[in-house]
Motif scaffolding. Structure first.
Motif, PDB file in Angstrom:
ATOM      1  N   ASP A 381      -3.657  -8.768  -0.386  1.00 35.10           N
ATOM      2  CA  ASP A 381      -2.450  -8.896   0.573  1.00 35.10           C
ATOM      3  C   ASP A 381      -2.036 -10.263   0.315  1.00 35.10           C
ATOM      4  O   ASP A 381      -0.665 -10.445   0.450  1.00 35.10           O
ATOM      5  CB  ASP A 381      -2.581  -8.449   2.184  1.00 35.10           C
ATOM      6  N   LYS A 385       1.994 -11.069  -1.353  1.00 34.82           N
ATOM      7  CA  LYS A 385       2.861 -11.600  -0.681  1.00 34.82           C
ATOM      8  C   LYS A 385       3.654 -12.760  -1.571  1.00 34.82           C
ATOM      9  O   LYS A 385       4.990 -12.845  -1.334  1.00 34.82           O
ATOM     10  CB  LYS A 385       2.315 -12.699   0.587  1.00 34.82           C
ATOM     11  N   TRP A 407       2.785   2.837  12.107  1.00 39.01           N
ATOM     12  CA  TRP A 407       2.258   2.102  10.886  1.00 39.01           C
ATOM     13  C   TRP A 407       3.289   2.026   9.874  1.00 39.01           C
ATOM     14  O   TRP A 407       3.094   2.923   8.746  1.00 39.01           O
ATOM     15  CB  TRP A 407       0.796   2.645  10.155  1.00 39.01           C
ATOM     16  N   ASP A 409       4.068   0.030   7.327  1.00 35.58           N
ATOM     17  CA  ASP A 409       3.453  -0.641   5.841  1.00 35.58           C
ATOM     18  C   ASP A 409       2.196  -0.161   5.909  1.00 35.58           C
ATOM     19  O   ASP A 409       1.180  -0.542   6.691  1.00 35.58           O
ATOM     20  CB  ASP A 409       3.962  -1.909   6.090  1.00 35.58           C
ATOM     21  N   GLU A 428       0.020  -2.195   8.442  1.00 36.04           N
ATOM     22  CA  GLU A 428       0.538  -3.261   9.292  1.00 36.04           C
ATOM     23  C   GLU A 428       1.220  -2.529  10.403  1.00 36.04           C
ATOM     24  O   GLU A 428       2.042  -1.468  10.135  1.00 36.04           O
ATOM     25  CB  GLU A 428       1.703  -4.047   8.591  1.00 36.04           C
ATOM     26  N   ARG A 429       1.234  -2.811  11.667  1.00 32.50           N
ATOM     27  CA  ARG A 429       1.491  -2.044  12.750  1.00 32.50           C
ATOM     28  C   ARG A 429       2.803  -2.520  13.101  1.00 32.50           C
ATOM     29  O   ARG A 429       3.545  -3.667  12.667  1.00 32.50           O
ATOM     30  CB  ARG A 429       0.729  -2.183  14.114  1.00 32.50           C
ATOM     31  N   THR A 430       3.730  -1.893  13.993  1.00 25.71           N
ATOM     32  CA  THR A 430       5.081  -2.254  14.381  1.00 25.71           C
ATOM     33  C   THR A 430       5.150  -3.767  14.857  1.00 25.71           C
ATOM     34  O   THR A 430       6.282  -4.418  15.011  1.00 25.71           O
ATOM     35  CB  THR A 430       5.642  -1.374  14.912  1.00 25.71           C
ATOM     36  N   ASP A 431       4.312  -3.975  15.740  1.00 20.44           N
ATOM     37  CA  ASP A 431       4.011  -5.392  16.319  1.00 20.44           C
ATOM     38  C   ASP A 431       3.663  -6.499  15.185  1.00 20.44           C
ATOM     39  O   ASP A 431       3.438  -7.652  15.767  1.00 20.44           O
ATOM     40  CB  ASP A 431       3.104  -5.338  17.625  1.00 20.44           C
ATOM     41  N   GLY A 432       3.588  -6.285  13.707  1.00 15.80           N
ATOM     42  CA  GLY A 432       3.318  -7.067  13.081  1.00 15.80           C
ATOM     43  C   GLY A 432       1.646  -7.600  12.722  1.00 15.80           C
ATOM     44  O   GLY A 432       1.348  -8.197  11.782  1.00 15.80           O
ATOM     45  N   ARG A 433       0.893  -6.804  13.692  1.00 16.14           N
ATOM     46  CA  ARG A 433      -0.640  -7.095  13.359  1.00 16.14           C
ATOM     47  C   ARG A 433      -1.023  -6.276  12.187  1.00 16.14           C
ATOM     48  O   ARG A 433      -0.631  -5.142  12.002  1.00 16.14           O
ATOM     49  CB  ARG A 433      -1.277  -6.651  14.927  1.00 16.14           C
ATOM     50  N   GLN A 434      -2.026  -6.574  11.671  1.00 12.31           N
ATOM     51  CA  GLN A 434      -2.615  -6.117  10.040  1.00 12.31           C
ATOM     52  C   GLN A 434      -3.882  -5.786  10.610  1.00 12.31           C
ATOM     53  O   GLN A 434      -4.788  -6.621  11.027  1.00 12.31           O
ATOM     54  CB  GLN A 434      -2.354  -7.085   8.981  1.00 12.31           C
TER      55      GLN A 434
END
Length: 467
Positions: A381, A385, A407, A409, A428-434
């Motif tokens: 990951d 990037k 999810w 991503d 990656e969750r909708t809140d940005g946490r992976q």
């Protein structure tokens, strides 16, 4: 890696289509919700009428004229004569002998497309997405995907999930991790925070998930300037492997970009593409990259190509396979050398089609633990990037129909052969946490239950959504 893996097979078979419909509804799942009672009514729309007729078919009412319900492309993929086979498999594995009922409508995307949940007498819930051609009104899209998190008897906590894993035969390494910039958690490795684990450091056979190592080695070679994504790779007959994939069908000399070869290695788990990349970099370079991320990996080296594996397991010389499995590193390298004993074997396609039992999966494979694969995903990951080609390759196939509203991503690679299944996700969750979610299951005595593995992975993703 398995030459007979149904989701990657070049030729159509009823089982292959069933598994594709059932397990690879790519990106089409919808938001999870608590199970309701089967008392819903289909909407008064063309899609609603089609859903009612579909449930009637599942419950045993045949189509007199399938061509008046399914469009031509659908029936080319699943011929009318095979519809009964698919229905019987659904009943046997999921719905049971009783009638199937509609639980609820989850989304009405348009009058011609909807998502629903149905349930059978076994209590197994299935998500169903169907779509109709607007002009003809015929069904042209149909996906079934298990929804085990809705079943009354499914695990509802991490403790329940771990207990379910422990109850399975064989051995499992499992890990759900959150990627963090820094962590004080004692059970963390680098940028991973353990959420739930089971045998997280137990290295097991991982099948084609090993291709994550190859992708990383290629990505680092590009980053170092040793190769470019637009460089061409020529198809070499001597490197052609068995399916899965399609590169083995191309004439020798066909030029493909490095980008295309690497993408197909992940997207369709192309074995020949994988072996061309290993030859391009050199076995030593791939081994060096693997050791960087797993210092214990030399215990199972040399780093095999897929053709090496097929020659050893399907080449007809079981004595040589056992000899290689027992050998030390130096002897293994000698056996693999050009014009050596392994190089002279030819994998047998007939043997591949009949390959059902585990073969030396404890000594002759590619190996990693859940923690190692989660860490590798985190490293990939970071590489992705800075390189959109790496990111794109990992996101071609999400593996299972996770809720894309939760999810959006998903990076994925899995693998299987008889006795082996492995899933490795970075989501990656909708809140940005992976989160990294990894499970490998090995049984040297019997083939593993792939449906059970998929169900537990879907449940794990549901639990991660609530973290």
């Amino acid at each position: 890696m398995n030459a007979t893996n149904a989701t990657n097979a070049a030729a159509w078979s009823p089982a292959a289509v069933f598994r594709v419909l059932l397990a690879l509804a790519l990106g089409t799942s919808v938001a999870l919700a608590q199970p309701g009672k089967p008392a819903a009514t289909a909407p008064d729309t063309p899609a609603g009428a089609a859903l009612t007729r579909l449930i009637e078919w599942i419950n045993g009412e045949d189509f007199d004229q399938p061509e008046t319900f399914f469009d031509e492309a659908f029936l080319n993929a699943i011929p009318p004569a095979q519809l009964g086979v698919v229905r019987a498999q659904l009943a046997q594995q999921y719905f049971g002998p009783g009638e199937v009922s509609l639980v609820r409508i989850e989304q009405q995307l348009s009058p011609h497309e909807l998502d629903a949940v149905i349930v059978g007498s076994k209590g197994a819930h299935m998500r169903t997405r169907l779509g109709l051609d607007m002009a003809s009104g015929l069904m042209n899209r149909l996906n079934f995907a298990p929804a085990p998190e809705l079943d009354d008897t499914s695990p509802k906590s991490w403790a329940d999930l771990i207990a379910a894993l422990e109850a399975l035969p064989g051995t499992i390494t499992f890990g759900a991790y959150e990627l963090t910039a820094d962590s004080d958690d004692e059970d963390s490795l680098a940028d991973l925070r353990a959420v739930a684990t089971h045998n997280p450091d137990r290295a097991l056979a991982i099948g084609s998930a090993f291709k994550l190592y190859v992708l990383g080695a290629v990505g680092e070679a590009v980053a170092a300037g040793d190769h470019k994504w637009l460089d061409t790779v020529a198809v070499d007959d001597d490197i052609k492997s068995l399916p899965s994939g399609k590169m083995q069908l191309l004439p020798a000399g066909t030029a493909l970009t490095l980008d295309a070869v690497a993408t197909d290695m992940i997207r369709i788990s192309d074995n020949t593409a994988t072996d061309h990349l290993i030859h391009l970099l050199g076995r030593a370079a791939v081994e060096a990259y693997t050791l960087e991320h797993d210092p214990s990996a030399d215990a199972w080296f040399p780093f095999l190509t897929t053709l090496d594996m097929f020659r050893l397991k399907l080449g007809g010389d079981d004595a040589l396979m056992t000899r290689y499995a027992k050998a030390d590193l130096a002897e293994r390298r000698r056996l693999l050398a050009e014009d050596g004993p392994v190089d002279q074997l030819t994998p047998n396609m007939l043997a591949a089609t009949m390959w059902r039992a585990p073969r030396e999966i404890e000594r002759l494979e590619w190996f990693a633990s859940a923690r190692t694969l989660a860490s590798l995903h985190a490293r990939l990951d970071a590489l992705a990037k800075a390189d959109r080609k790496i990111a794109a390759a990992l996101r071609q196939n999400p593996g299972l129909p996770f809720d894309r509203n939760t999810w959006p991503d998903i990076a994925f690679k899995g693998g299987s052969e008889p006795g082996v299944i492995c899933f490795a996700w970075l989501m990656e969750r909708t809140d940005g946490r992976q989160f990294a979610l990894v499970m490998a299951w090995n049984d040297p005595a019997e083939p593993v239950d792939e449906s059970a593995a998929m169900d537990l992975a879907l449940i794990a993703a549901t639990l991660l959504a609530e973290e």
